[in-house]
Write an enzyme that holds these catalytic residues in place. Structure first.
Site, PDB file in Angstrom:
ATOM      1  N   SER A   1       0.876  -1.022  -0.040  1.00  0.00           N
ATOM      2  CA  SER A   1       0.030  -0.004   0.013  1.00  0.00           C
ATOM      3  C   SER A   1       0.990   1.490   0.118  1.00  0.00           C
ATOM      4  CB  SER A   1      -1.028  -0.161   1.035  1.00  0.00           C
ATOM      5  OG  SER A   1      -1.593   1.118   1.366  1.00  0.00           O
TER       6      SER A   1
ATOM      7  N   LYS B   1       0.884  -2.248   5.835  1.00  0.00           N
ATOM      8  CA  LYS B   1       0.022  -3.157   5.457  1.00  0.00           C
ATOM      9  C   LYS B   1       0.506  -4.370   4.597  1.00  0.00           C
ATOM     10  CE  LYS B   1      -4.207  -2.375   4.214  1.00  0.00           C
ATOM     11  NZ  LYS B   1      -5.313  -1.740   3.323  1.00  0.00           N
TER      12      LYS B   1
ATOM     13  N   ASN C   1      -1.251  -6.871   2.167  1.00  0.00           N
ATOM     14  CA  ASN C   1      -2.547  -7.084   1.846  1.00  0.00           C
ATOM     15  C   ASN C   1      -2.595  -8.544   0.978  1.00  0.00           C
ATOM     16  OD1 ASN C   1      -3.790  -4.563   2.502  1.00  0.00           O
ATOM     17  ND2 ASN C   1      -2.852  -3.543   0.389  1.00  0.00           N
TER      18      ASN C   1
ATOM     19  N   ARG D   1     -35.488 -28.061 -29.151  1.00  0.00           N
ATOM     20  CA  ARG D   1     -34.493 -27.211 -29.435  1.00  0.00           C
ATOM     21  C   ARG D   1     -34.877 -25.957 -28.569  1.00  0.00           C
ATOM     22  NH1 ARG D   1     -31.084 -27.154 -33.800  1.00  0.00           N
ATOM     23  NH2 ARG D   1     -31.457 -29.263 -33.567  1.00  0.00           N
TER      24      ARG D   1
END
Length: 468
Positions: free
Chosen positions: A276, A282, A284, A315
């Site tokens: 980040s 962070k 992630n 069909r």
């Protein structure tokens, strides 16, 4: 097949290629070539005509975007494809051109082409499932004796083995791999029925032609045309959906255990993965994110397949066409989730110390049931339950661990002291001792799963047939 930039994040180039325009059109030409050769062998059309037809059944000879554009106006891609094939054959042999697509119909060629593309797609899934199985089996083996909190209703419950948890991730994937193979053995079948499914144009030779076409393409011979009998085909789609649901469960657990406040697991990082720019702390869980996003989309596609099964008479009008469009996204999502999770588990970080700290942070409360069961043998279940209930309240109010409070209570009560072995009581609060039932069960289940995986690895049901 073109996908949006957002779709491409949730799948793989390989699976996109399995269902792209060139793959489907190429498979349609393979069908037409196989049909012509089979009909020649059964005397339905001349051998020279079959050679002329098969000789130009090559996708790179045709303007695929133009075929697709014309197919939208015609209502079926098969119509302009057969028209262009006929025109091309006529350039070399006008007589042979009269035998193109003889006795077949648009749904025959399109369904069979999708079956061929699906077989390639299943090979991709099978390969990724095999790889993920290896990762998870190794993880389980390595951590059979690693204590971790089991959590129920999103709350800490008791101590289990991380290996036991990994076996719980592995088991449904091994079952899915086996189920996909078993279901595909029925669903990967030739579609060849002609106008209303009776092969009437080919008369007595119809069944023999179908058998030869199926053999060339490496497909099962259907009992009859399945133009509007979609049960076996849709059942295969449901197995892909169930697989993706199991991958979503795995990704959910992984993402929860990777939360910063839990931090027991971490996906690989580095080289721009999971970072980040605004929050450098962070890490992630990108693989979990992809797998979760892919699995969230799957139920709608599965439901659409089921909704398309009420096809009219011999069909379908609209429902078959909708089914065709809903089919590839199931495989795109499944492969995207599998590939992402393989990336995660190839470099997963397991923090054993954090797992132990998370257990210790609960101050012995997760061992209350074991302690109560042991005390019940000494003072009876009601008394043991009442004692532990009072002590657990004190843990919360006083901030002292349950094992210390319980040891003090035993020492202070002569009746308890006479019947309770403090050393044995202490082992009930040992995380490694507490995980032993989970370890034994996981070890036994892992052996069985590995045996099943080895059996699956010995066969390769989705390998391409040589229909040249």
């Amino acid at each position: 097949m073109s996908v949006s930039i957002f779709d491409s994040f949730l799948t793989t180039p390989e699976m996109i290629a399995a269902f792209d325009d060139a793959a489907i059109v190429g498979a349609m030409f393979r069908y037409e070539a196989a049909l012509a050769r089979a009909q020649a062998e059964e005397g339905v059309i001349p051998h020279a005509a079959a050679s002329a037809i098969a000789g130009v059944c090559k996708a790179d000879l045709y303007d695929i975007p133009a075929l697709i554009h014309a197919g939208r106006r015609a209502g079926s891609l098969a119509i302009p494809l057969v028209k262009e094939l006929t025109r091309t054959v006529a350039l070399y042999d006008e007589e042979a051109a009269r035998h193109v697509h003889w006795g077949s119909t648009s749904q025959d060629v399109i369904d069979t082409a999708l079956v061929l593309a699906t077989r390639a797609a299943l090979q991709l899934l099978d390969d990724e499932l095999a790889e993920l199985g290896v990762h998870l089996a190794a993880l389980a083996e390595q951590h059979l004796a690693t204590p971790v909190l089991a959590r129920t209703l999103m709350q800490p419950a008791q101590v289990t083995s991380f290996g036991f948890k990994a076996v719980g991730w592995l088991a449904p994937l091994v079952r899915a791999r086996a189920a996909l193979r078993a279901t595909a053995a029925q669903a990967l079948q030739l579609q060849l029925g002609g106008a209303v499914g009776t092969l009437s144009v080919m008369k007595e030779q119809g069944a023999a032609v179908a058998a030869r076409v199926a053999q060339q393409l490496g497909l099962k011979v259907a009992d009859a045309a399945w133009h509007t009998q979609r049960d076996e085909w849709v059942r295969l789609g449901m197995e892909v959906a169930v697989l993706t649901g199991s991958l979503g469960k795995l990704a959910t657990d992984l993402s929860l255990m990777a939360q910063g406040e839990i931090a027991e697991l971490a996906e690989p990082s580095g080289n721009g993965r999971g970072g980040s720019s605004a929050m450098p702390h962070k890490r992630n869980p990108v693989s979990s994110m992809i797998a979760l996003a892919a699995s969230r989309r799957t139920p709608q596609h599965a439901a659409a397949l089921l909704a398309c099964m009420d096809q009219q008479h011999e069909r379908g009008l609209g429902n078959w066409q909708a089914e065709l469009a809903e089919w590839p996204p199931l495989f795109l999502s499944a492969h995207g989730a599998l590939h992402a999770l393989n990336d995660a588990f190839a470099g997963l970080t397991v923090d054993r110390e954090r797992m132990l700290r998370n257990i210790a942070a609960l101050q012995g409360l997760v061992f209350a049931e074991s302690a109560s069961s042991y005390l019940a043998g000494a003072i009876g279940r009601p008394a043991a339950h009442a004692l532990l209930e009072g002590l657990t309240r004190r843990v919360t109010s006083e901030g002292r661990p349950l094992d210390a409070l319980l040891a003090d209570a035993v020492k202070a009560d002569p009746q308890l002291a006479a019947h309770v072995d403090l050393q044995q009581l202490a082992t009930l609060f040992d995380p490694v001792a507490a995980l032993e039932p989970a370890r034994r069960l996981a070890a036994s289940q892992l052996d069985a799963l590995r045996q099943r995986m080895a059996e699956l690895d010995t066969t390769h049901p989705f390998h391409e047939a040589d229909d040249a």
